[in-house]
Each structure stands twice: as structure tokens, then as C-alpha cells.
Design an enzyme around this catalytic site. Structure first.
Site, PDB file in Angstrom:
ATOM      1  N   SER A  51       0.842  -1.192   0.000  1.00 23.76           N
ATOM      2  CA  SER A  51       0.000   0.000   0.000  1.00 23.76           C
ATOM      3  C   SER A  51       0.878   1.243   0.000  1.00 23.76           C
ATOM      4  O   SER A  51       2.100   1.165   0.070  1.00 23.76           O
ATOM      5  CB  SER A  51      -0.910   0.003   1.216  1.00 23.76           C
ATOM      6  OG  SER A  51      -0.139   0.251   2.375  1.00 23.76           O
ATOM      7  N   LYS A  52       0.211   2.369  -0.037  1.00 23.94           N
ATOM      8  CA  LYS A  52       0.915   3.647  -0.177  1.00 23.94           C
ATOM      9  C   LYS A  52       2.021   3.850   0.856  1.00 23.94           C
ATOM     10  O   LYS A  52       3.045   4.427   0.563  1.00 23.94           O
ATOM     11  CB  LYS A  52      -0.095   4.793  -0.057  1.00 23.94           C
ATOM     12  CG  LYS A  52      -1.073   4.846  -1.209  1.00 23.94           C
ATOM     13  CD  LYS A  52      -0.860   6.101  -2.048  1.00 23.94           C
ATOM     14  CE  LYS A  52      -1.699   6.029  -3.309  1.00 23.94           C
ATOM     15  NZ  LYS A  52      -3.145   6.038  -3.007  1.00 23.94           N
ATOM     16  N   ARG A  53       1.763   3.362   2.060  1.00 20.39           N
ATOM     17  CA  ARG A  53       2.750   3.682   3.092  1.00 20.39           C
ATOM     18  C   ARG A  53       4.084   2.970   2.874  1.00 20.39           C
ATOM     19  O   ARG A  53       5.063   3.270   3.513  1.00 20.39           O
ATOM     20  CB  ARG A  53       2.196   3.372   4.487  1.00 20.39           C
ATOM     21  CG  ARG A  53       2.016   1.905   4.750  1.00 20.39           C
ATOM     22  CD  ARG A  53       1.702   1.669   6.226  1.00 20.39           C
ATOM     23  NE  ARG A  53       1.524   0.259   6.479  1.00 20.39           N
ATOM     24  CZ  ARG A  53       0.414  -0.429   6.216  1.00 20.39           C
ATOM     25  NH1 ARG A  53      -0.616   0.195   5.682  1.00 20.39           N
ATOM     26  NH2 ARG A  53       0.325  -1.712   6.470  1.00 20.39           N
TER      27      ARG A  53
END
Length: 493
Positions: A253-255
Site C-alpha cells: 500500500s501507499k505507506r
RNA sequence: GUCUCCUUCGUCUAGUGGUUAGGACAGCGGGUUUUCAUCCCGCCAACAGGGGUUCGACUCCCCUAGGAGAUGCCA
């Protein structure tokens, strides 16, 4: 009939690494087996639908060079290929399911469902719908109808028995029906189908033979099988692909950093690299081969080499692949790829491009083996285009020398600049070595002040090449500036 | 909570009963070199644990542990 597979993204977000991995595997599988690859848009979530996401889908697939045999823009015998244009079909078949006793109308409000969920969570009970409307008395139904409550249609999951299906990778998977998500919604109150319904109906009517999708779908697969059986349709071949994870082992995911292909494109990753690397997450060819072109994968891809366990996305390995493919380019190709970045960073005006073609050629040559991503050009070549920032005297004075000596070195170089610019490469090298010896310093210590004075940094492309590309005027000016800074230093000290 | 899937170096993986457990990335060290990088060479580093089965288990079976995913009128 031949093999037919599909990539069926939902235009609710940008295409990401996990998504295109699925697309790629479907595409390669179809190609390698002489089958058809179909693109289908699953736009049944009207709240999250985004035009931008849809455009991004096409851009990404085009960028990767993935082409489909049938799809929204291409047409085909099984269209339309956009789910929002097929809603009548879904409604019709949902109705049939109700009529045949495989589904039922549910009038429960969102609020009630939320409360239910919260209570279940709090009491540590099994989550899921409590099947309140599965056997609703006629009178109550009439009441809801009078009140104008818009129902959803839910699938009746059998309360007993088990559902078995075969997965190419995982083998036979058995699930007790009681463990299947209790009576999932098939048709939403807005009249649109959920994934489960639309997916099954489309795959059936589009004659999809194999379903390759990420393992996150595994838990809902029995539900799909129940649906196929309720319709009396043939269940396709399943193959659930291992998931792509982030560095912490959780769903990418983005993180974890960039995940959208668009971001990778922007940073200057090449389609060859992304395609090659992504194909190697959860799949391998043999014990050592790493490099594959798209064309090779179209021939070599086989399901048998798929891996079961999830794979962590390794940004560093991607960088390595990208560097490799950058070096694989001809200088002209690389130049063409780099120009947009030079413009973007304000280094060059598009109109001036023809004038500085030679300079660009030179820069490409010395930068080629130093690029991991195209945007690295910013750090590597900015000094050719911008006046250099202030550097500290400490940076320019070699560790073992002082300001006075450094000035001496720079003066010496400045004096011989005409020679440097007129002589051939090895003659220049000879000259520099001679000058260094004369000054009584090591070659490295002799050159470093020059490097900092001209490039603003003690890390740069090869300095003699750089300064020749820069030109004698700018080089002279930068040397003089450095000398002045150092003189001030001596004065103050 | 429940269900399902997964488990070889830090990471991606090869391996299908007998291997010094192989390769790649990363890391470290060395060589080439004016810095950095490229390139070349080398080093470090793994079968989650416990039971079986077997003459012999990384490979087969069971258990445990750990991880992940799902559990939506999102896909």
C-alpha cells in the site's frame, strides 16, 4: 474453445503494482497458450468511480505495451465490456435467482447492518449478516414495500454441506457452507450488482475459461461457486495468484512507497524494467534467469512455475532492473527519454533543443551508467544548466591540503585550460598528471577541487568530460569564483 | 472472534527422498578508476519448531508457532 482470460479492474483508483501483476499474468498466460485476453471494466461502484482512474488504466496498459483482444474500445462478440452497460442483464439474472429460490430480497437498513456488525465485534461473535430477511413473513414484506424501502437481493448460501472447488495452484479447496460469508448481497439497492454477481455472470457469458486473480479473492471463491451452481453454469478454472506485499509483509500500500504505476513512470522507470521485475514476483522461469522481455514472457510463461507464497516488493531490485534496462538503451533512445525530464526541471527550453543537441549527446554518454531512474538526471546534470550553488570551502579543500594550496591547484588548472580544451583525451590525462606531480599532490587531491569548483559537488560525472561539455568560458568563470571564495577564506583565516 | 491460505539466506527464488542446499538483489570486502557509478572477483547469509514415515528427509504426513488474507449495498 480456446483459452479466454480477462483482466477486470475497477476504475476506483490508480493502477498499482499488484493490479498490473495480475494483468500481466493473464496476458502472458493467454499469449503463451494462444488464447484471448479480454479487458473488462468493473465499474459497479458508482460512489468510488473515477474518470481519472479509467484513463490511468488505459495509459498504464499502453505504457506497458499490453494489448487486449476484446475490450470496451475494441469491441468483440461478447460485449459490452463495461459492466455499467450490462445492468439489465444482472438484474434479470438476480431476479431469476429469487424466483428459483436461490436468493431473496433483504430490506435491512444500512444502519441496522452497522449496528449488527458492531455488536458482533464487541461480543466477539462471528461477523456477518444474520439472515434476518431470509425467511420474512409476507406481511412484513408488504409493510416494507408500502414504506418504499428499496431492497437488495442476497444469495442464499446453503446452511449445510460444503463447497469444493479446484485451484490450479492450491489444489482442491473445501469449505463448509456454514463458513461462507452469510448471504452476500448480489444486487445493491441502487440497482447495480456487486462484484460477486457481475463477475460470475460476465465470466460465464464472456466464456472465460480461466480465472487468474490475486489470492485475496480466495475466501469469496466458494461463494462464487455457489452462484455458478445456482445458475447451473460450468465453473471456470481457478488459479489464485500469490499476493504482492510491502516491506512489512502486509498488502502493498501507499505507506510502503510508490505503488501506482503512474508514480513509477514519473520517477523514470522503464516499462521493460517494471514488466520484467513484476513478472518475477510469484513466478520464476528456472534457477537463474532474471532477464525477460515482454515478447519472451509471451512465449515462456507457464502456470506451473507459479509460487504459492506471497512476495514482498523489493524497490532496490527494481532499481537494479531499471539501471540495467537504461544501460541497454542506445544513446539516442536514452536521450529521447531524458529530454522530458530536462524540460520538466527547467534545464532547457523546448525551443532550444536543436541548438544543444551536441551537449545533450555528451551528457547522455557520461550519465548513462550512473542512472538508476531517469529522474536521477536532475542531480547528475543540473550543473550543466544552472549556476552552481554555494559550496563550503571545506568541501573544495582536500583533507590533507589547505586553502592556499588549493588556490595554487586551481590557478594551475585555469592557466592550462586552453591546453585542456584543445588536446585529446589521453593527452589531457597526461597533462593533469604532470601538473599534479608538479604541485606535489596526489592526482585525486588535485582533481577534487576542480570537480567541486565546476560541478558544485565532490560526486559528479567524469570531470574532464564534464568540463569540456560545459565550455571554456563557464569553466573559467567557475574556477575564478572558487579561487575568490578561497582567497576570502585565507583573508579571514 | 471465525474461516482460508502460506512458511528455503534480510528480499525474490531454484530445489519434487540421497546436493558442499544453487542463482539474483541488498549488505560487506577487493580489483579497474580522477569522485560517483558501471564492470569484474570474493565474502556473509536460509530449509520456523516438534513429532512421525523411511536405510535416508528441505522434499511425504501430523501437530505447534508465526505470517497474511477474508469476514462490506468496495472490488
Amino acid at each position: 474453445m480456446g483459452i479466454r482470460v480477462r483482466y477486470a479492474p475497477s476504475p476506483t483508483g490508480l493502477q498499482h503494482i499488484g493490479g498490473i501483476r495480475t494483468a500481466l499474468f493473464n496476458y502472458f498466460f493467454a499469449k503463451s497458450r494462444g488464447g484471448k485476453f479480454i479487458l473488462r471494466i468493473e465499474d459497479t461502484d458508482r460512489e468510488r468511480y473515477s474518470e481519472d482512474a479509467l484513463n490511468d488504466l488505459y495509459n498504464t496498459l499502453n505504457w506497458l505495451g499490453i494489448d487486449w483482444d476484446e475490450g470496451p474500445d475494441k469491441g468483440g462478440e461478447y460485449g459490452p465490456y463495461v459492466q455499467s452497460e450490462r445492468t439489465e442483464l444482472y438484474r434479470e439474472y438476480a431476479r431469476r435467482l429469487v424466483e428459483s429460490g436461490h436468493a431473496y430480497y433483504c430490506y435491512c437498513s444500512q444502519e441496522r447492518l452497522e449496528e449488527l456488525r458492531e455488536r458482533q465485534k464487541k461480543d466477539k461473535q462471528d461477523f456477518g449478516y444474520d439472515r434476518k430477511c431470509r425467511d420474512l413473513p409476507e406481511s412484513e414484506i408488504e409493510e416494507y414495500k408500502r414504506d418504499g424501502v428499496k431492497p437488495v437481493i442476497r444469495l442464499k448460501i446453503p446452511l449445510e454441506g460444503e463447497t469444493v472447488f479446484h485451484d490450479y495452484l492450491l489444489g482442491d479447496i473445501t469449505k463448509k457452507n456454514i463458513d461462507i460469508s452469510p448471504d452476500p448481497v448480489l444486487l445493491k439497492s441502487d440497482g447495480y450488482p456487486t462484484y460477486h454477481l457481475a463477475n460470475v455472470i460476465d465470466d460465464h457469458f464472456m466464456s472465460i475459461t480461466h480465472i487468474l486473480r490475486a489470492q485475496e479473492w480466495l475466501p469469496s471463491c466458494p461463494l462464487h461457486v455457489v452462484l455458478y451452481k445456482a445458475f447451473g453454469w460450468k465453473v471456470p478454472q481457478y488459479c489464485h495468484l500469490p499476493m504482492v506485499m510491502g516491506s512489512n509483509g502486509q498488502k502493498l500500500s501507499k505507506r510502503h512507497g510508490a505503488t501506482a504505476v503512474r508514480d513509477f513512470i514519473e520517477k523514470g522507470y522503464l516499462p521493460e524494467a517494471i514488466l520484467n521485475y513484476v513478472s518475477l514476483i510469484g513466478w520464476s522461469y528456472d534457477d537463474s534467469r532474471e532477464f525477460f522481455t515482454k515478447e519472451e514472457l509471451e512465449k515462456l510463461f507457464i502456470l506451473d512455475k507459479l509460487n504459492k507464497s506471497p512476495g514482498i516488493f523489493d524497490y532496490k531490485k527494481l532499481d537494479w532492473f531499471n539501471g540495467h534496462y537504461i544501460r541497454q538503451k542506445s544513446n539516442d533512445e536514452l536521450k529521447a527519454l531524458l529530454v522530458p525530464y530536462l524540460i520538466k526541471y527547467g534545464f532547457v527550453e523546448p525551443a532550444r533543443l536543436p541548438d544543444i543537441s551536441g551537449l545533450l549527446d555528451g551528457i547522455v554518454a557520461i550519465v548513462k551508467e550512473r542512472l538508476k531512474v531517469l529522474s536521477d538526471i536532475k542531480e547528475l546534470a543540473w550543473f550543466f544548466f544552472k549556476e552552481i550553488d554555494n559550496y563550503s570551502p571545506e568541501e573544495i579543500i582536500p583533507k590533507k591540503l589547505n586553502a592556499a594550496k588549493t588556490i595554487e591547484i586551481l590557478e594551475s588548472i585555469k592557466k592550462h585550460l586552453p591546453d585542456i580544451f584543445s588536446r585529446s583525451e589521453d593527452k589531457v590525462e597526461e597533462l593533469i598528471k604532470f601538473l599534479a606531480e608538479n604541485a606535489g599532490v596526489k592526482l585525486g587531491d588535485f582533481i577534487m577541487p576542480l570537480r567541486v569548483a565546476v560541478t558544485g559537488s565532490n560526486v559528479s560525472p567524469p570531470i574532464i568530460d564534464s568540463l569540456k561539455l560545459l565550455g571554456i568560458e563557464k569553466t573559467t568563470a567557475r574556477l575564478e569564483r572558487a579561487i575568490n571564495i578561497l582567497k576570502n577564506e585565507v583573508g579571514n583565516g
